[in-house]
Design a protein around this motif. Structure first.
Motif, PDB file in Angstrom:
ATOM      1  N   PRO A 133       0.830  -1.214   0.000  1.00 46.19           N
ATOM      2  CA  PRO A 133       0.000   0.000   0.000  1.00 46.19           C
ATOM      3  C   PRO A 133       0.859   1.256   0.000  1.00 46.19           C
ATOM      4  CG  PRO A 133      -0.836  -1.590   1.581  1.00 46.19           C
ATOM      5  CD  PRO A 133       0.493  -2.115   1.115  1.00 46.19           C
TER       6      PRO A 133
ATOM      7  N   LYS B 182      -1.376  -1.147  -5.233  1.00 47.86           N
ATOM      8  CA  LYS B 182      -2.034  -1.974  -4.225  1.00 47.86           C
ATOM      9  C   LYS B 182      -3.305  -1.317  -3.698  1.00 47.86           C
ATOM     10  CE  LYS B 182      -2.104  -5.433  -1.204  1.00 47.86           C
ATOM     11  NZ  LYS B 182      -2.261  -6.845  -1.602  1.00 47.86           N
ATOM     12  N   ASP B 183      -3.275   0.011  -3.539  1.00 54.37           N
ATOM     13  CA  ASP B 183      -4.415   0.707  -2.932  1.00 54.37           C
ATOM     14  C   ASP B 183      -4.747   2.011  -3.647  1.00 54.37           C
ATOM     15  OD1 ASP B 183      -2.064   1.955  -2.224  1.00 54.37           O
ATOM     16  OD2 ASP B 183      -2.728   2.440  -0.187  1.00 54.37           O
TER      17      ASP B 183
ATOM     18  N   GLU C 132      -7.473   3.135  -4.802  1.00 52.20           N
ATOM     19  CA  GLU C 132      -8.749   3.728  -4.382  1.00 52.20           C
ATOM     20  C   GLU C 132      -8.589   4.579  -3.132  1.00 52.20           C
ATOM     21  OE1 GLU C 132      -7.945   0.231  -2.069  1.00 52.20           O
ATOM     22  OE2 GLU C 132      -8.000   0.538  -4.243  1.00 52.20           O
ATOM     23  N   LYS C 133      -7.529   4.309  -2.341  1.00 53.90           N
ATOM     24  CA  LYS C 133      -7.306   5.093  -1.124  1.00 53.90           C
ATOM     25  C   LYS C 133      -6.836   6.508  -1.444  1.00 53.90           C
ATOM     26  CE  LYS C 133      -6.213   3.854   2.830  1.00 53.90           C
ATOM     27  NZ  LYS C 133      -5.491   3.491   4.065  1.00 53.90           N
TER      28      LYS C 133
ATOM     29  N   THR D 286      -0.734   5.515   2.891  1.00 55.47           N
ATOM     30  CA  THR D 286      -0.889   5.113   4.290  1.00 55.47           C
ATOM     31  C   THR D 286      -0.478   6.200   5.268  1.00 55.47           C
ATOM     32  OG1 THR D 286       1.345   4.153   4.279  1.00 55.47           O
ATOM     33  CG2 THR D 286      -0.490   2.688   3.704  1.00 55.47           C
TER      34      THR D 286
END
Length: 434
Positions: free
Chosen positions: A62, A223-224, A226-227, A65
């Motif tokens: 990710p 990996k992320d 959408e975050k 973070t």
């Protein structure tokens, strides 16, 4: 014998003496900023979150973070920007990767310096070359971009490439240069308005297409991703009260009432709108002056009026400041350069003796500098307009008669292609300082 070789073979002009004197200052300042100040670093390290995000991206971890409640530098780039910057993590030693990024940005700034010279038709042999190089690397914006190890040097290069290609009507390539910068951060988005009012529609194809394509590539590889939308994007629209020199940023820091903050933003926005209208109405055929001045006004307004404005963003104003060499520049007055001192100077105004005053001057000088620059541009153009209206020569442009002689103005028509308010050339010629 060596000293005799250094003696000039003929008399030196003042320009030549200045050029020879300033080149050592310019070169040594570049070396100092790159290999001493930048390598030494500072408590602020913009590169660490970029390197960590690149490392996470390449290893399928990710990326978004960060704890956005802290005041540490955060990783805020789009997924498309992550894709572009990820190669820095191929260097597994963090310190060496940081040095490489410093060199990359320094090289980009130097190339931008050369393109800026050529944009205004100066050569490396002119006296302007060392003056400009010295001024750029002495400024806060270049110094802290290198010291904090930020990507702004590459953004400046993208801006200069865009301006060159836009003026040459190579619209698709101009859009590519702008699109690559937008893929990383949105600093140069306001420049799309310049292409819009000039009717260069093809710029939008690549300026928007490049980040869209890069995002489409990066999304499945992240990996992320959408975050970024749920975690990071909302933060980008917030107004933070630290390291923020915009009007809303200082309003948050000093606890100003919202009506006052919005009143200042609205008032400055009206001045900007009038300034841009005057530029478009009377200078759009003077392409170099119009593009560089209008882009400077737009970018300054975005730094001052939007949610986040940081001092080292001022690097993007170098093309605007360079218009001072044009006869019809709005910057040929001392208030303009008092404004420039406010947001370009590397001086610190924090005082042990007068702590409260020193802190306020240090925090507010950038905001006042950007604001004063916009006010100066408005006042100069407004005064020209009122003088031309009073003298009944609006149909010939608003430049004073000492810039545009009456016979040249009389030969023009309001809507005919007249690059310099009635001049016969396609680009306003800068002063001769070869």
């Amino acid at each position: 014998m060596l000293l005799r070789q250094l003696e000039p073979r003929s008399a030196r002009t003042t320009a030549e003496v200045i050029k020879f004197a300033l080149w050592p200052f310019a070169v040594m300042t570049v070396l100092n900023r790159v290999f001493i100040k930048a390598v030494n670093g500072f408590v602020t390290d913009d590169f660490r979150p970029v390197y960590q995000a690149s490392l996470d991206f390449l290893n399928g971890r990710p990326v978004y973070t960060a704890n956005l409640d802290s005041v540490d530098p955060h990783y805020l780039y789009y997924p498309s920007g992550t894709l572009l910057i990820a190669p820095v993590a191929w260097v597994h030693d963090y310190e060496k990767a940081r040095w490489l990024f410093i060199l990359l940005n320094a090289a980009a700034i130097i190339l931008a310096w050369y393109l800026l010279l050529r944009l205004f038709r100066f050569t490396v042999n002119s006296v302007v070359a060392p003056v400009l190089l010295f001024a750029m690397f002495m400024s806060e914006t270049v110094t802290n971009t290198l010291v904090f190890t930020n990507v702004n040097g590459c953004i400046l290069l993208a801006e200069l490439l865009f301006l060159h290609l836009l003026l040459k009507r190579r619209d698709l390539w101009a859009g590519v240069a702008l699109g690559l910068s937008i893929a990383v951060k949105p600093t140069l988005v306001p420049l799309l308005l310049i292409a819009l009012v000039r009717g260069q529609w093809k710029v939008f194809i690549t300026a928007l297409g490049v980040p869209i394509v890069l995002t489409a590539i990066a999304w499945p590889l992240s990996k992320d991703p959408e975050k970024f939308l749920s975690h990071t994007a909302p933060y980008l629209f917030e107004t933070r009260d630290y390291f923020n020199s915009s009007i809303p940023g200082n309003g948050e820091y000093y606890g100003l009432p919202p009506w006052l903050v919005w009143g200042m933003r609205l008032g400055m926005g009206i001045l900007v709108a009038i300034t841009l209208w005057l530029l478009w109405r009377y200078y759009r055929h003077d392409e170099l002056f119009f593009v560089c001045t209008a882009s400077g006004v737009l970018l300054t307004a975005s730094f001052l009026l939007l949610s986040l404005g940081q001092m080292y963003y001022s690097m993007m104003l170098f093309p605007f400041l360079m218009t001072v060499v044009l006869r019809n520049s709005v910057l040929r007055n001392w208030p303009a350069w008092l404004a420039v001192f406010g947001f370009m100077s590397y001086d610190k105004w924090l005082s042990d003796r007068w702590q409260h005053i020193g802190r306020d001057v240090e925090y507010l000088r950038i905001t006042f500098g950007w604001g004063l620059l916009l006010i100066v541009a408005f006042c100069v153009l407004g005064d020209r307009y009122l003088a031309a209206k009073r003298e009944g020569r609006l149909q010939f442009g608003i430049d004073p008669t000492w810039i545009t002689p009456a016979p040249a103005a009389a030969a023009a028509t309001p809507d005919s292609p007249r690059p310099a308010n009635g001049s016969a050339t396609t680009v306003a010629k800068p002063i001769s300082v070869e």
